[in-house]
Motif scaffolding. Structure first.
Motif, PDB file in Angstrom:
ATOM      1  N   SER A   1     -14.776  24.984 -10.332  1.00 36.88           N
ATOM      2  CA  SER A   1     -13.957  24.381  -9.293  1.00 36.88           C
ATOM      3  C   SER A   1     -14.418  22.949  -9.039  1.00 36.88           C
ATOM      4  CB  SER A   1     -14.012  25.199  -7.998  1.00 36.88           C
ATOM      5  OG  SER A   1     -15.335  25.240  -7.484  1.00 36.88           O
ATOM      6  N   ILE A   2     -13.516  22.160  -8.472  1.00 30.44           N
ATOM      7  CA  ILE A   2     -13.794  20.748  -8.205  1.00 30.44           C
ATOM      8  C   ILE A   2     -13.305  20.390  -6.806  1.00 30.44           C
ATOM      9  CG2 ILE A   2     -13.173  18.364  -8.821  1.00 30.44           C
ATOM     10  CD1 ILE A   2     -13.080  19.287 -11.753  1.00 30.44           C
ATOM     11  N   PHE A   3     -14.141  19.670  -6.073  1.00 30.59           N
ATOM     12  CA  PHE A   3     -13.767  19.106  -4.774  1.00 30.59           C
ATOM     13  C   PHE A   3     -13.868  17.590  -4.907  1.00 30.59           C
ATOM     14  CE2 PHE A   3     -15.201  18.526  -0.077  1.00 30.59           C
ATOM     15  CZ  PHE A   3     -13.937  18.076   0.261  1.00 30.59           C
ATOM     16  N   ALA A   4     -12.716  16.916  -4.946  1.00 32.03           N
ATOM     17  CA  ALA A   4     -12.664  15.466  -5.123  1.00 32.03           C
ATOM     18  C   ALA A   4     -12.141  14.807  -3.860  1.00 32.03           C
ATOM     19  CB  ALA A   4     -11.774  15.109  -6.310  1.00 32.03           C
ATOM     20  N   SER A   5     -12.737  13.699  -3.475  1.00 28.62           N
ATOM     21  CA  SER A   5     -12.277  12.919  -2.332  1.00 28.62           C
ATOM     22  C   SER A   5     -11.937  11.512  -2.792  1.00 28.62           C
ATOM     23  CB  SER A   5     -13.358  12.843  -1.250  1.00 28.62           C
ATOM     24  OG  SER A   5     -13.633  14.121  -0.728  1.00 28.62           O
ATOM     25  N   ILE A   6     -10.800  11.013  -2.346  1.00 29.19           N
ATOM     26  CA  ILE A   6     -10.413   9.647  -2.690  1.00 29.19           C
ATOM     27  C   ILE A   6     -11.224   8.682  -1.831  1.00 29.19           C
ATOM     28  CG2 ILE A   6      -8.540   7.978  -2.828  1.00 29.19           C
ATOM     29  CD1 ILE A   6      -8.303  10.320  -4.808  1.00 29.19           C
ATOM     30  N   SER A   7     -12.070   7.909  -2.479  1.00 28.34           N
ATOM     31  CA  SER A   7     -12.877   6.903  -1.810  1.00 28.34           C
ATOM     32  C   SER A   7     -12.301   5.533  -2.156  1.00 28.34           C
ATOM     33  CB  SER A   7     -14.348   7.038  -2.239  1.00 28.34           C
ATOM     34  OG  SER A   7     -15.166   6.154  -1.515  1.00 28.34           O
ATOM     35  N   ALA A   8     -13.134   4.521  -2.251  1.00 26.81           N
ATOM     36  CA  ALA A   8     -12.667   3.175  -2.590  1.00 26.81           C
ATOM     37  C   ALA A   8     -13.845   2.354  -3.083  1.00 26.81           C
ATOM     38  CB  ALA A   8     -12.030   2.497  -1.379  1.00 26.81           C
ATOM     39  N   LYS A   9     -13.598   1.511  -4.049  1.00 29.34           N
ATOM     40  CA  LYS A   9     -14.656   0.653  -4.588  1.00 29.34           C
ATOM     41  C   LYS A   9     -15.259  -0.241  -3.513  1.00 29.34           C
ATOM     42  CE  LYS A   9     -15.572  -2.384  -8.540  1.00 29.34           C
ATOM     43  NZ  LYS A   9     -14.959  -3.133  -9.668  1.00 29.34           N
ATOM     44  N   VAL A  10     -14.449  -0.632  -2.514  1.00 23.34           N
ATOM     45  CA  VAL A  10     -14.993  -1.466  -1.440  1.00 23.34           C
ATOM     46  C   VAL A  10     -16.009  -0.706  -0.595  1.00 23.34           C
ATOM     47  CG1 VAL A  10     -12.990  -2.991  -1.306  1.00 23.34           C
ATOM     48  CG2 VAL A  10     -13.084  -0.955   0.149  1.00 23.34           C
ATOM     49  N   GLY A  11     -16.122   0.597  -0.781  1.00 30.20           N
ATOM     50  CA  GLY A  11     -17.159   1.385  -0.125  1.00 30.20           C
ATOM     51  C   GLY A  11     -18.478   1.371  -0.868  1.00 30.20           C
ATOM     52  N   SER A  12     -18.525   0.690  -2.003  1.00 26.97           N
ATOM     53  CA  SER A  12     -19.776   0.542  -2.750  1.00 26.97           C
ATOM     54  C   SER A  12     -20.612  -0.566  -2.128  1.00 26.97           C
ATOM     55  CB  SER A  12     -19.485   0.201  -4.218  1.00 26.97           C
ATOM     56  OG  SER A  12     -20.656  -0.281  -4.859  1.00 26.97           O
ATOM     57  N   ILE A  13     -21.806  -0.233  -1.656  1.00 26.98           N
ATOM     58  CA  ILE A  13     -22.696  -1.237  -1.073  1.00 26.98           C
ATOM     59  C   ILE A  13     -23.162  -2.207  -2.164  1.00 26.98           C
ATOM     60  CG2 ILE A  13     -24.929  -1.587   0.074  1.00 26.98           C
ATOM     61  CD1 ILE A  13     -24.474   1.149   1.445  1.00 26.98           C
ATOM     62  N   GLY A  14     -23.486  -1.671  -3.328  1.00 27.21           N
ATOM     63  CA  GLY A  14     -23.968  -2.515  -4.415  1.00 27.21           C
ATOM     64  C   GLY A  14     -22.931  -3.486  -4.944  1.00 27.21           C
ATOM     65  N   ASP A  15     -21.663  -3.144  -4.809  1.00 27.33           N
ATOM     66  CA  ASP A  15     -20.584  -3.990  -5.339  1.00 27.33           C
ATOM     67  C   ASP A  15     -20.065  -4.993  -4.307  1.00 27.33           C
ATOM     68  OD1 ASP A  15     -18.602  -4.369  -7.648  1.00 27.33           O
ATOM     69  OD2 ASP A  15     -17.246  -4.019  -5.959  1.00 27.33           O
ATOM     70  N   ASN A  16     -20.541  -4.906  -3.070  1.00 29.08           N
ATOM     71  CA  ASN A  16     -20.005  -5.748  -1.993  1.00 29.08           C
ATOM     72  C   ASN A  16     -20.544  -7.174  -2.106  1.00 29.08           C
ATOM     73  OD1 ASN A  16     -19.033  -6.875   0.341  1.00 29.08           O
ATOM     74  ND2 ASN A  16     -20.044  -5.451   1.727  1.00 29.08           N
ATOM     75  N   LYS A  17     -19.667  -8.090  -2.490  1.00 27.29           N
ATOM     76  CA  LYS A  17     -20.072  -9.487  -2.666  1.00 27.29           C
ATOM     77  C   LYS A  17     -19.381 -10.430  -1.681  1.00 27.29           C
ATOM     78  CE  LYS A  17     -22.502  -8.604  -6.467  1.00 27.29           C
ATOM     79  NZ  LYS A  17     -22.218  -7.185  -6.629  1.00 27.29           N
ATOM     80  N   ILE A  18     -18.336  -9.966  -0.985  1.00 24.87           N
ATOM     81  CA  ILE A  18     -17.562 -10.892  -0.153  1.00 24.87           C
ATOM     82  C   ILE A  18     -17.502 -10.492   1.317  1.00 24.87           C
ATOM     83  CG2 ILE A  18     -16.149 -11.685  -2.092  1.00 24.87           C
ATOM     84  CD1 ILE A  18     -13.892  -9.897  -1.031  1.00 24.87           C
ATOM     85  N   GLY A  19     -17.985  -9.296   1.676  1.00 22.50           N
ATOM     86  CA  GLY A  19     -18.011  -8.879   3.064  1.00 22.50           C
ATOM     87  C   GLY A  19     -16.636  -8.573   3.627  1.00 22.50           C
ATOM     88  N   GLY A  20     -16.536  -8.578   4.953  1.00 21.92           N
ATOM     89  CA  GLY A  20     -15.274  -8.259   5.610  1.00 21.92           C
ATOM     90  C   GLY A  20     -14.954  -6.774   5.577  1.00 21.92           C
ATOM     91  N   TRP A  21     -13.834  -6.413   6.192  1.00 17.63           N
ATOM     92  CA  TRP A  21     -13.353  -5.034   6.211  1.00 17.63           C
ATOM     93  C   TRP A  21     -14.467  -4.072   6.643  1.00 17.63           C
ATOM     94  CZ3 TRP A  21      -9.272  -3.378   2.048  1.00 17.63           C
ATOM     95  CH2 TRP A  21      -8.224  -4.317   2.026  1.00 17.63           C
TER      96      TRP A  21
END
Length: 258
Positions: free
Chosen positions: A148-168
């Motif tokens: 079985s699989i439990f998947a949740s739709i997240s977002a790349k902007v929720g990546s702390i490591g990928d955050n380069k521009i801030g906001g939101w």
């Protein structure tokens, strides 16, 4: 080559949370055509927004069951899960598609001066807390010997490591919180539902109401139709392995940084 996830189950029982529009409705429409899927449960928050979903239910009454559920109300989450358990006993694929970015009264914050406690609370209620409460009430439906699989739709902007521009601030932080909560869930599920895989998924920028005000900055070719997004995410889901539980994947199957 490892057998695709849905090929291992016949038939699969599916639960799509947040199915009145966009990606959630797209999952329902795609999986209704999949002969490997036996039963689909799908939620809507209010009748006013559920016309298309309920029309689809009337066209597939034996395969699709629609349930009213507000993800910010734990009693409604519990009632939905109990209804499902009374009918099918177990689930094989659950996709939480509920998410909130903006509406007429609330926009993502561009700077600190735009922050207020009510808006931040709303982001976390819908984008983070609802998902982990789902996990709490889904446990018994995942306690079975089939994959079985439990998947949740997240977002790349929720990546702390990928955050380069801030906001939101609120949206980013609530999606980062969802990622951490689901990582926690994956560890506990590993003990109590050992055949379950828990993941968060970045769908890419999809042509939905959520993204429409922000599509002007999208790289050409990277604005996906709902149908394409769902197809890509299902391909990722179909290829998941037990070792992937607790990870954060992009629409193309690559792992994203925390």
């Amino acid at each position: 080559m490892t057998e695709k996830f849905l090929n291992q189950i016949n038939p699969a029982n599916v639960f799509i949370i947040g199915a009145t529009q966009g990606i959630g409705l797209g999952f329902v429409q795609n999986l209704l055509q999949d002969t490997r899927v036996g039963k689909i449960y799908a939620t809507y928050r209010s009748l006013d927004s559920a016309e298309k979903l309920l029309l689809t239910e009337s066209e597939y009454p034996d395969k699709l069951t629609c349930l009213a559920m507000d993800i910010t109300q734990e009693t409604q989450i519990a009632d939905c899960c109990q209804t499902i358990q009374s009918q099918v006993k177990k689930l094989h694929l659950v996709v939480n598609c509920v998410g909130f970015l903006h509406n007429s009264a609330q926009q993502p914050e561009k700077s600190l001066k735009h922050l207020n406690i009510d808006n931040l609370t709303r982001y976390f209620q819908i984008n983070s807390i609802g998902g982990v409460l789902l996990a709490k009430h889904l446990v018994s439906l995942f306690k079975h010997p089939e994959p079985s699989i439990f998947a949740s739709i997240s977002a790349k902007v929720g990546s702390i490591g990928d955050n380069k521009i801030g906001g939101w601030y609120g949206y980013r932080a609530s999606k980062a919180a969802l990622n951490m909560l689901m990582r926690n869930v994956s560890i506990e599920y590993g003990r109590v539902c050992p055949k379950n895989i828990v993941v968060t998924l970045h769908p890419g920028t999809t042509d939905t109401r959520l993204s429409r005000p922000f599509q002007g900055n999208v790289t050409p070719g990277k604005l996906f139709s709902v149908e394409k997004t769902v197809s890509q995410l299902l391909e990722v889901i179909e290829g998941l392995q037990p070792s992937d539980s607790g990870e954060f994947f992009s629409w193309d199957g690559t792992k994203l940084p925390w």
